[in-house]
Design an enzyme around this catalytic site. Structure first.
Site, PDB file in Angstrom:
ATOM      1  CE  LYS A 276       3.762   6.382   3.096  1.00  0.00           C
ATOM      2  NZ  LYS A 276       3.465   5.250   3.982  1.00  0.00           N
TER       3      LYS A 276
ATOM      4  NE  ARG B 246      -0.717  -4.185   0.561  1.00  0.00           N
ATOM      5  CZ  ARG B 246      -1.008  -4.262   1.861  1.00  0.00           C
ATOM      6  NH1 ARG B 246      -2.095  -4.890   2.264  1.00  0.00           N
ATOM      7  NH2 ARG B 246      -0.199  -3.726   2.749  1.00  0.00           N
TER       8      ARG B 246
END
Length: 489
Positions: A266, A340
């Site tokens: 990130k 996920r």
């Protein structure tokens, strides 16, 4: 651990009002009518409340708002808080009154003259929820808040009614504490330990370690934590308050205690906020605590996948293929789409082991949901209209914003991979929906399911209706109500 204010209910009496220190709160309708306790305050203040009720300032106040009249004459109190409550039976308005009072109460004792209000326990819940503050890592922890006493017409009834709401406040505070903790404190091991402590209130808790997850074939979950020194874990919490042997309802939470993005790193700006990426697991923990404290007549199992997503020489790379517990293979296109991957295995395990009546998972899953819904609503994705509508009704009743989002085959097709059964991300378009479609692939046929993307609601930069800025505890109240209305009901 942060605990809500202790709130007690007492019969209405005018005797202690003049000598009461701290602050006193009175409720006033749009007509300016005062109950017994408020009339005593008005008399001591030489009709100041009457004059205020006739002023433009009071007329312009919205229902639920409050103002403080400082240093009232003939009273020991340092302030009188006037709260506008037009409809004494309205739950939302009553809670907002409580929140407004809490904002003005300071740290001293508080006496609330609730009188005949049938929603005194809702006012109390508003006071409790807004009184949250996290000072665990500050030297100056401020003054401990004083006692809260509410004078009501029927104190026994109000006490009984508030008991379940106090359990909700405890669950919300537990969630807020978990979400607020820094990642060097709330490691996967520390998180698991705090959940194990729920055994003290009757929750059955077991911790699955990495060796257990490997035996189960949870390659999807395990690939996320490969780059971290913190061991990946799954914690299973069971509350068995319903019919013995009856299938439970399942709650599943994403517990990424810190998310660097892994190899798909990130940007540095804002990465400090990724301590809240375990928000879904935090909500599940808060709900389980609430159910246990209020002795819910329901069977509910809460499962959380605890991992840390870090870059290292052992970390999963973009392009790697992993095998889930279900047996499906996943091409990892982006290691920052890790939540996920965690949920896929925990969802499958929850269904395979417990055969639940329904499943709801929560996750701070996508930034895309914030672009779409901001911080006002969580994204709701579901394969079952009945369960979804029931949840939306519960969320509305509790004042927790939620909005149903679409799903469909066209979005699912975006997950096709040429080297595996699927890839973990689609294109930039519809990122929240393709994430939901990914999770749906791990929901068994016929299983009622909801995915809640709480990336925008778990922690915010400004005050919300019930919380100061920071962790909100969003979802604990709505899920508790859903279980009360559908599983217990």
């Amino acid at each position: 651990m942060t605990t809500p204010a202790q709130i007690t209910f007492a019969a209405v009496s005018i005797d202690p009002i003049a000598e009461t220190t701290g602050k006193i709160a009175v409720l006033m309708g749009a007509d300016g009518k005062l109950d017994k306790g408020a009339r005593r305050v008005n008399s001591l203040m030489r009709k100041a409340l009457t004059r205020f009720a006739e002023s433009d300032r009071f007329t312009k106040m919205k229902a639920g708002d409050a103002v403080e009249l400082a240093f009232p004459a003939n009273m020991a109190a340092e302030g009188v808080i006037v709260a506008k409550l037009d409809n004494r039976r309205d739950v939302d308005e009553a809670r907002k009154v409580g929140v407004s009072i809490a904002k003005l109460r300071g740290s001293g004792p508080l006496l609330v003259l609730a009188g005949p209000s049938p929603r005194a326990s809702e006012i109390a819940l508003g006071i409790a929820l807004r009184g949250y503050t996290f000072t665990d890592h500050k030297q100056d922890k401020g003054e401990a808040p004083g006692a809260v006493t509410m004078m009501v017409a029927k104190p026994e009834d109000a006490t009984a009614d508030y008991a379940a709401k106090a359990a909700v406040a405890e669950g919300v505070f537990f969630t807020r504490d978990l979400v607020t903790e820094p990642a060097n404190v709330l490691t996967t091991t520390e998180f698991a330990d705090r959940l194990v402590a729920l055994k003290d209130i009757g929750v059955k808790v077991e911790v699955l370690e990495e060796k257990d997850l490997e035996k189960l074939g949870m390659g999807s979950l395990l690939c996320v934590g490969l780059g971290s020194a913190s061991p990946s874990k799954v914690v299973v919490m069971q509350w068995e308050g319903g019919k013995k042997g009856a299938a439970p309802f399942a709650l599943v939470g994403k517990g990424v205690v810190f998310d660097t993005g892994g190899i798909s790193l990130k940007p540095a700006a804002g990465m400090e906020d990724m301590t809240m990426d375990m928000g879904g697991a935090g909500v599940v923990a808060g709900v389980m605590k609430t159910l246990a404290l209020r002795k819910a007549k329901a069977n509910v199992v809460g499962l959380v996948g605890l991992v840390e997503n870090m870059p290292s020489d052992r970390a999963t790379r973009p392009g790697d293929v992993v095998t889930s517990m279900k047996g499906d293979t996943i091409e990892v296109i982006n290691t920052d789409a890790e939540g996920r991957l965690v949920l896929a295995d925990v969802l499958w395990y929850a269904q395979d082991r417990f055969k639940p009546t329904g499943v709801i998972n929560l996750a701070t899953l996508t930034g895309a949901i914030i672009i779409g819904l901001g911080h006002e609503n969580a994204g709701v994705f579901s394969n079952d209209d009945t369960l979804c509508n029931a949840f939306l009704k519960s969320a509305t009743a509790e004042g927790e914003g939620a909005w149903r989002m679409p799903m469909g085959q066209a979005y699912d097709d975006m997950l096709k991979s040429h080297v595996a059964d699927m890839k973990n991300v689609g294109t930039r378009a519809a990122g929240s929906i393709t994430a939901a479609q990914f999770l749906k692939r791990f929901i068994q046929d016929g299983m009622p399911w909801i995915h809640l993307d709480i990336a925008g609601t778990a922690s915010v930069k400004e005050d919300t209706a019930y919380a100061p800025k920071g962790a909100t505890g969003w979802g604990v109240m709505a899920l508790n109500r859903l279980i009360a209305d559908t599983v217990e009901g």
